[in-house]
Design an enzyme around this catalytic site. Structure first.
Site, PDB file in Angstrom:
ATOM      1  N   HIS A   1     106.563 -31.922  35.297  1.00  0.00           N
ATOM      2  CA  HIS A   1     107.377 -31.126  36.217  1.00  0.00           C
ATOM      3  C   HIS A   1     107.865 -29.842  35.535  1.00  0.00           C
ATOM      4  CE1 HIS A   1     110.359 -30.541  39.498  1.00  0.00           C
ATOM      5  NE2 HIS A   1     111.070 -29.998  38.522  1.00  0.00           N
ATOM      6  N   GLU A   2     108.397 -29.990  34.321  1.00  0.00           N
ATOM      7  CA  GLU A   2     108.921 -28.819  33.604  1.00  0.00           C
ATOM      8  C   GLU A   2     107.797 -27.870  33.191  1.00  0.00           C
ATOM      9  OE1 GLU A   2     112.006 -28.322  33.902  1.00  0.00           O
ATOM     10  OE2 GLU A   2     112.437 -30.358  34.562  1.00  0.00           O
TER      11      GLU A   2
ATOM     12  N   HIS B   1     107.078 -25.419  35.929  1.00  0.00           N
ATOM     13  CA  HIS B   1     107.973 -24.257  35.850  1.00  0.00           C
ATOM     14  C   HIS B   1     107.501 -23.304  34.752  1.00  0.00           C
ATOM     15  CE1 HIS B   1     111.055 -25.797  38.559  1.00  0.00           C
ATOM     16  NE2 HIS B   1     111.165 -26.909  37.854  1.00  0.00           N
TER      17      HIS B   1
END
Length: 152
Positions: free
Chosen positions: A70-71, A74
């Site tokens: 998920h990170e 980003h």
């Protein structure tokens, strides 16, 4: 119990980045003990990734892998100057392609964190709250009745 330190987390992050994103991770990934309400975060200024240590303790390596994915969504989108926020189509698309979840599991249930319980004096609805509420300003959301704090 299996332990994971910052160097193992760094190595895991680099591996996941190459495997799922086909791009290298050139910054730092480390555990942050102060994180409480989130699984991890991508820092826009330094491009580093912080991961909540408690997620590993409670849910294991699979949860950490999901948080890292998920990170990294980003991270890679931000470096490519694309939409890296949760609301952006680019972000949603990349999360879907890599199997990165939108959210992680909560460490504590809301019920376990409740410190205050308020009850409407009109309709008797109960409202569990983590933070104290000003009963002079707040009213029942169902009937606009006056709230009263119950002693736990």
């Amino acid at each position: 119990m299996i332990q994971m330190d910052n160097s193992a987390l760094q190595k895991l992050t680099e591996t996941i980045s190459l495997k799922y994103f086909k791009m290298p991770f050139k910054h730092k990934a480390y555990f942050n003990k102060r994180l409480r309400t989130t699984g991890g975060r991508y820092l826009l200024s330094s491009h580093n990734i912080e991961v909540n240590e408690k997620q590993f303790a409670k849910f294991g390596e699979s949860a950490i892998i999901d948080i890292i994915k998920h990170e990294l969504c980003h991270y890679h989108l931000h470096l490519q100057k694309k939409g890296y926020q949760h609301k952006d189509k680019d972000f949603k698309r990349l999360c879907q392609q890599t199997g990165a979840p939108r959210f992680c599991s909560a460490i504590e249930k809301y019920e376990d964190r409740v410190n205050y319980i308020y009850q409407c004096q009109k309709c008797a609805s109960r409202f569990p709250r983590i933070r104290k509420v000003d009963t002079n300003k707040m009213v029942c959301g169902k009937c606009n009745g006056k709230l009263k704090e119950l002693n736990n």
